[in-house]
Design a protein around this motif. Structure first.
Motif, PDB file in Angstrom:
ATOM      1  N   UNK A  40       0.058   1.595  -1.557  1.00 61.29           N
ATOM      2  CA  UNK A  40       1.063   2.654  -0.602  1.00 61.29           C
ATOM      3  C   UNK A  40       0.187   3.774   0.421  1.00 61.29           C
ATOM      4  N   UNK A  41      -0.544   4.065  -0.661  1.00 55.72           N
ATOM      5  CA  UNK A  41      -1.431   4.771   0.007  1.00 55.72           C
ATOM      6  C   UNK A  41      -2.546   4.224   1.014  1.00 55.72           C
ATOM      7  N   UNK A  42      -2.883   2.920   0.788  1.00 59.04           N
ATOM      8  CA  UNK A  42      -3.340   2.063   2.258  1.00 59.04           C
ATOM      9  C   UNK A  42      -2.702   1.871   3.168  1.00 59.04           C
ATOM     10  N   UNK A  43      -0.958   1.396   2.668  1.00 61.51           N
ATOM     11  CA  UNK A  43      -0.272   1.105   4.897  1.00 61.51           C
ATOM     12  C   UNK A  43       0.023   2.064   4.726  1.00 61.51           C
ATOM     13  N   UNK A  52       0.284  -2.003  12.106  1.00 64.27           N
ATOM     14  CA  UNK A  52       2.155  -2.648  11.497  1.00 64.27           C
ATOM     15  C   UNK A  52       2.033  -2.921  10.001  1.00 64.27           C
ATOM     16  N   UNK A  53       1.645  -4.923  10.794  1.00 66.01           N
ATOM     17  CA  UNK A  53       2.187  -5.298  10.100  1.00 66.01           C
ATOM     18  C   UNK A  53       1.312  -5.838   8.891  1.00 66.01           C
ATOM     19  N   UNK A  54      -0.171  -5.418   8.482  1.00 64.68           N
ATOM     20  CA  UNK A  54      -1.321  -4.582   7.292  1.00 64.68           C
ATOM     21  C   UNK A  54      -0.186  -3.656   7.236  1.00 64.68           C
ATOM     22  N   UNK A  55      -0.095  -2.585   7.546  1.00 62.73           N
ATOM     23  CA  UNK A  55       0.575  -1.602   6.552  1.00 62.73           C
ATOM     24  C   UNK A  55       1.797  -2.492   5.766  1.00 62.73           C
ATOM     25  N   UNK A  56       3.135  -2.688   6.472  1.00 65.42           N
ATOM     26  CA  UNK A  56       4.617  -3.921   6.248  1.00 65.42           C
ATOM     27  C   UNK A  56       3.677  -4.286   4.614  1.00 65.42           C
ATOM     28  N   UNK A  57       2.792  -5.200   4.622  1.00 65.79           N
ATOM     29  CA  UNK A  57       2.210  -6.302   3.720  1.00 65.79           C
ATOM     30  C   UNK A  57       1.562  -5.470   2.273  1.00 65.79           C
ATOM     31  N   UNK A  58       0.882  -3.817   2.664  1.00 68.52           N
ATOM     32  CA  UNK A  58       0.630  -2.534   2.023  1.00 68.52           C
ATOM     33  C   UNK A  58       1.838  -2.437   0.997  1.00 68.52           C
ATOM     34  N   UNK A  66       5.808  -2.724  -8.610  1.00 64.26           N
ATOM     35  CA  UNK A  66       6.765  -1.559  -8.765  1.00 64.26           C
ATOM     36  C   UNK A  66       8.324  -1.598  -7.942  1.00 64.26           C
ATOM     37  N   UNK A  67       9.662  -1.816  -8.140  1.00 66.70           N
ATOM     38  CA  UNK A  67       9.991  -2.063  -7.665  1.00 66.70           C
ATOM     39  C   UNK A  67      11.098  -1.540  -7.632  1.00 66.70           C
ATOM     40  N   UNK A  68      11.150   0.014  -8.347  1.00 66.85           N
ATOM     41  CA  UNK A  68      11.867   1.084  -7.985  1.00 66.85           C
ATOM     42  C   UNK A  68      10.507   2.221  -7.455  1.00 66.85           C
ATOM     43  N   UNK A  69       9.675   1.982  -7.028  1.00 63.44           N
ATOM     44  CA  UNK A  69       9.170   2.774  -6.291  1.00 63.44           C
ATOM     45  C   UNK A  69       9.300   3.051  -4.946  1.00 63.44           C
ATOM     46  N   UNK A  70      10.203   3.833  -4.761  1.00 65.15           N
ATOM     47  CA  UNK A  70      10.777   5.177  -3.720  1.00 65.15           C
ATOM     48  C   UNK A  70       9.717   4.740  -2.976  1.00 65.15           C
ATOM     49  N   UNK A  71       8.929   5.604  -2.725  1.00 62.95           N
ATOM     50  CA  UNK A  71       7.772   5.956  -2.056  1.00 62.95           C
ATOM     51  C   UNK A  71       7.563   5.102  -0.852  1.00 62.95           C
ATOM     52  N   UNK A  72       7.314   3.636  -1.227  1.00 64.29           N
ATOM     53  CA  UNK A  72       7.478   2.749  -0.216  1.00 64.29           C
ATOM     54  C   UNK A  72       8.061   1.706   0.584  1.00 64.29           C
ATOM     55  N   UNK A  80       7.968   0.045  13.046  1.00 65.54           N
ATOM     56  CA  UNK A  80       8.327   0.342  14.555  1.00 65.54           C
ATOM     57  C   UNK A  80       8.540  -1.510  14.292  1.00 65.54           C
ATOM     58  N   UNK A  81       9.821  -2.440  13.886  1.00 63.17           N
ATOM     59  CA  UNK A  81       9.929  -3.636  14.327  1.00 63.17           C
ATOM     60  C   UNK A  81      10.316  -3.881  15.115  1.00 63.17           C
ATOM     61  N   UNK A  82      10.259  -5.271  16.546  1.00 65.67           N
ATOM     62  CA  UNK A  82      11.188  -5.844  16.835  1.00 65.67           C
ATOM     63  C   UNK A  82      12.221  -6.255  15.725  1.00 65.67           C
ATOM     64  N   UNK A  83      13.893  -6.594  16.905  1.00 69.07           N
ATOM     65  CA  UNK A  83      14.363  -7.008  15.793  1.00 69.07           C
ATOM     66  C   UNK A  83      13.808  -9.057  15.709  1.00 69.07           C
TER      67      UNK A  83
END
Length: 399
Positions: A40-43, A52-58, A66-72, A80-83
């Motif tokens: 998350x911090x790297x993202x 942005x793409x690399x951040x989304x992947x992180x 951790x599926x309930x890791x709310x911060x991510x 800012x992803x186009x539709x």
């Protein structure tokens, strides 16, 4: 990553040395490959660098760990992803996987609904927002699990915080919806009357608890701070909700402008220096009159100065809505004495007072101090506009 390494990474980002900061976070990920917070911090660092793409992947990796890791979830919500971005398909798949694992986790439904909305899948997103609002409402008000939830009769908000950005709207909304008789929307910042009006009222109403909850004497509302200056929001909102109560919170315009700038820098959508950004905006609105500013031709390109010209925006709203439907608050007073301001809000909503045990500040951050030269320049620019605001509202603002 140790505390010292975190501090060093933050310092490097403040100095604009993003690659060095990213390298530190990448080292932390290698050392802690199963740490969702490391990804998350790297993202966040990658997003601030515009990757942005690399951040989304992180952030996706953090959620997989951790599926309930709310911060991510929040950076993905506002990425800012186009539709037509293929990344949205990967996010949809991720959120569906999380829902299989955690069927009672509202954030997964909200993020999935937002992603599908971008893809034009409105009916499915409506059902997901309805599920999310039911789950999060019942989690905080268990007695409402006994109520039959029928969304066939849509519900509209009783109040809306319409602005302004970076003035404390998130904290104010959190405090208001902590009242035992006020229910939050599925998503605080819906942006319906600005960005999503074409999705229809059924989509908007799906964010709120259904009509039959009224028998339990609840209110509900949302908070989209960009409504205040959007060129069409006031007219659209008046056409749909002419009697809704409107809350406005205003901050020292210089502080607001710089805070807004730093938020967009963190999101990776602003790469200019603050001085260059305000130079560009001042040129765009040079020579503008009150009438031309009211045309709102500057909405998309002017974030910092234009959105701090409060008098111009308020006049557009007050030409449509009676003043008795507005509560105007000041950020500095709100943070100095949140209990007193909250009492004003509940009185405005005709609800009994309710005080929190702790007034935590939300959506804040570690901010740099605005350069004194730039600060003085903006103070001089805003001075006549602040006088107009005081005269129009017959109220002095101390900032």
């Amino acid at each position: 990553m140790s505390f010292d390494d975190c501090s060093l990474a933050d310092s490097l980002k403040e100095e604009g040395k993003f690659q060095s900061a990213i390298a530190l976070h990448e080292t932390a990920v290698k050392l802690n490959p199963n740490s969702p917070s490391a990804y998350h911090s790297l993202g966040k660092a990658l997003q601030q660098n515009g990757q942005i793409a690399e951040a989304v992947a992180c952030h996706q990796k953090a959620i997989l760990l951790q599926p309930n890791f709310t911060a991510a979830y929040f950076p993905l919500l506002y990425a800012p992803l186009p539709k037509d971005s293929p990344l949205i398909d990967s996010l949809v798949a991720l959120y569906r996987e999380v829902i299989e694992i955690l069927p009672n986790f509202p954030l997964a439904y909200i993020n999935l609904a937002v992603a599908l909305s971008k893809q034009g899948k409105i009916q499915e997103s409506i059902a997901l927002f309805q599920t999310a609002v039911r789950l999060q409402t019942v989690a905080s008000r268990p007695e409402l699990s006994l109520v039959k939830w029928n969304f066939e009769t849509g519900r509209s908000p009783d109040f809306i915080i319409i602005g302004s950005p970076r003035c404390g709207t998130t904290s104010l909304y959190k405090y208001i919806t902590s009242h035992p008789q006020i229910l939050p929307a599925a998503n605080k910042e819906i942006c319906f009357f600005s960005e999503h009006f074409n999705k229809g009222l059924a989509w908007y109403r799906s964010h709120f608890p259904p009509q039959q909850i009224d028998s339990h004497h609840f209110l509900t509302g949302e908070a989209t701070p960009t409504y205040l200056t959007h060129p069409l929001a006031a007219e659209r909102l008046h056409g749909c909700l002419p009697k809704v109560k409107l809350i406005v919170i205003l901050r020292n315009p210089v502080d607001r402008a710089f805070s807004h700038y730093q938020m967009l820098v963190r999101r990776g959508t602003e790469r200019r220096s603050f001085e260059k950004a305000i130079d560009s905006e001042l040129q765009l609105i040079a020579g503008a009159t009150e009438i031309s500013l009211a045309d709102r031709n500057h909405w998309k390109d002017c974030h910092y100065i234009y959105k701090s010209l409060y008098a111009c925006s308020l006049k557009q709203w007050m030409n449509l809505f009676p003043r008795k439907q507005f509560l105007i608050l000041q950020s500095e007073e709100f943070y100095a004495n949140p209990a007193a301001i909250l009492s004003q809000v509940f009185d405005f909503l005709d609800f009994p007072d309710f005080q929190l045990g702790n007034y935590q500040k939300y959506n804040g951050g570690d901010y740099q101090t605005v350069d004194e030269v730039a600060s003085q320049r903006l103070r001089e620019y805003f001075q006549p506009h602040d006088r107009k605001l005081a005269e129009y509202l017959n109220r002095e603002f101390v900032w």
